[in-house]
Write an enzyme that holds these catalytic residues in place. Structure first.
Site, PDB file in Angstrom:
ATOM      1  N   HIS A 276       0.734  -0.294 -10.313  1.00 56.55           N
ATOM      2  CA  HIS A 276      -0.179  -1.117  -9.511  1.00 56.55           C
ATOM      3  C   HIS A 276      -0.580  -2.388 -10.265  1.00 56.55           C
ATOM      4  O   HIS A 276      -1.768  -2.699 -10.426  1.00 56.55           O
ATOM      5  CB  HIS A 276      -1.421  -0.320  -9.109  1.00 56.55           C
ATOM      6  CG  HIS A 276      -2.043  -0.845  -7.838  1.00 56.55           C
ATOM      7  ND1 HIS A 276      -2.638  -0.037  -6.901  1.00 56.55           N
ATOM      8  CD2 HIS A 276      -2.164  -2.107  -7.352  1.00 56.55           C
ATOM      9  CE1 HIS A 276      -3.103  -0.771  -5.902  1.00 56.55           C
ATOM     10  NE2 HIS A 276      -2.811  -2.035  -6.155  1.00 56.55           N
TER      11      HIS A 276
ATOM     12  N   ARG B 103       0.846  -1.193   0.000  1.00 57.25           N
ATOM     13  CA  ARG B 103       0.000   0.000   0.000  1.00 57.25           C
ATOM     14  C   ARG B 103       0.880   1.240   0.000  1.00 57.25           C
ATOM     15  O   ARG B 103       1.902   1.289   0.692  1.00 57.25           O
ATOM     16  CB  ARG B 103      -0.927   0.021   1.227  1.00 57.25           C
ATOM     17  CG  ARG B 103      -2.031  -1.032   1.196  1.00 57.25           C
ATOM     18  CD  ARG B 103      -3.070  -0.679   0.149  1.00 57.25           C
ATOM     19  NE  ARG B 103      -4.140  -1.659   0.040  1.00 57.25           N
ATOM     20  CZ  ARG B 103      -4.185  -2.629  -0.858  1.00 57.25           C
ATOM     21  NH1 ARG B 103      -3.180  -2.774  -1.705  1.00 57.25           N
ATOM     22  NH2 ARG B 103      -5.216  -3.448  -0.923  1.00 57.25           N
TER      23      ARG B 103
END
Length: 312
Positions: free
Chosen positions: A275, A227
């Protein structure tokens, strides 16, 4: 009574998931279920959900037995006060394999210093930079959930000495497992490569900051497929500028897509990946979702339920 399943995710994902979900439902003997993006709230039994959905108020879903998340991360929904139904996160073999492949690939890339040769095809014979063997390259993984544990075991199989750190003590064969503040300090200070696979919670916010980065050995490398909030960006950039951190390969960020003017893009010691470390695959994710629906209909416990107190 008809079994009603609401698909609540970004509209473009319906085309990706409709047929895999229908096949999985048929395989589970639930082929008569109604699967739709539009159902009366009071008649919905299960919600297949992604946090980028427009659905924010779960109050009208009085019949709903579970909300089944399509993503591994639940930080954008777990604190929603209207969500009182059981919430399950995505734990999927396809998701795990993707993460293991990304982490293993980039760990080996840094371990072998592959960039030295890929980026310098200039006629100079550079044979004075020989990497150590894996057994002499200690790796630390922060986060020993499903993804972290799988990555730790894969790297251990390749011969890396792996230390894992988690908020609660874990035990994984072949892995040195630590917890607590003292354990975090030890885990960081003994690593040449640090991999972040913690969830996003208030307790993990900026877990890599100026103080914790200073614990790492000079020249250590960082991988963050976890994250973006796990890193204090300003502190990392400062550590990269001084060379204390030799390189950071980052897949997640506080703002996504990463703004074009963000310093990470141009920094010579940063690799940005968009991502993609681990993406939910519709075919395998559909089977996970439908297995929980089957369990709910059979009166069996749901899998992968989120602990609201912990946030994951």
């Amino acid at each position: 009574m008809t079994l009603n399943i609401l698909f609540a995710a970004a509209s473009e994902r319906w085309d990706d998931y409709e047929q895999p979900l229908r096949r999985a439902l048929s395989d589970a003997g639930l082929g008569d279920a109604i699967l739709s993006t539009q159902l009366p709230a009071a008649e919905v039994d299960y919600i297949v959900y992604a946090p980028n959905s427009d659905l924010r108020d779960f109050t009208p879903y009085t019949r709903t037995k579970a909300v089944l998340n399509l993503w591994a991360g639940v930080e954008d929904i777990v604190t929603n006060p209207t969500l009182t139904q059981p919430l399950a996160r995505m734990v999927d073999d396809g998701l795990t394999r993707g993460m293991v492949e990304w982490v293993t690939g980039h760990t080996l890339r840094h371990h072998l210093n592959t960039d030295l040769h890929v980026l310098h095809q200039d006629g100079i014979w550079r044979n004075d930079d020989v990497p150590p063997l894996a057994c002499d390259r200690p790796v630390t993984i922060l986060g020993l959930g499903a993804l972290g544990s799988a990555c730790a075991q894969a790297l251990c199989t390749l011969g890396f000495p792996v230390t894992g750190w988690s908020r609660s003590q874990k035990s994984i064969e072949g892995i040195t497992c630590l917890s607590g503040d003292a354990g975090l300090r030890t885990a960081l200070s003994t690593a040449q490569i640090v991999i972040l696979l913690l969830p996003r919670t208030p307790q993990t916010e900026s877990i890599l900051n100026a103080e914790t980065l200073s614990l790492m050995a000079p020249g250590a490398m960082i991988l963050n497929p976890g994250r973006g909030t796990l890193i204090d960006d300003a502190a990392l950039l400062a550590a990269l500028d001084t060379g204390h951190v030799a390189h950071a390969t980052l897949d997640t960020f506080r703002t996504e897509p990463l703004p074009a003017d963000h310093p990470y893009w141009a920094h010579p010691r940063v690799t940005v990946t968009p991502h993609i470390a681990s993406t939910t695959r519709p075919a395998s994710a559909a089977r996970v979702i439908v297995e929980n629906i089957r369990r709910g209909e059979a009166g069996e416990p749901f899998l992968h339920l989120v602990d609201r107190a912990l946030g994951y």
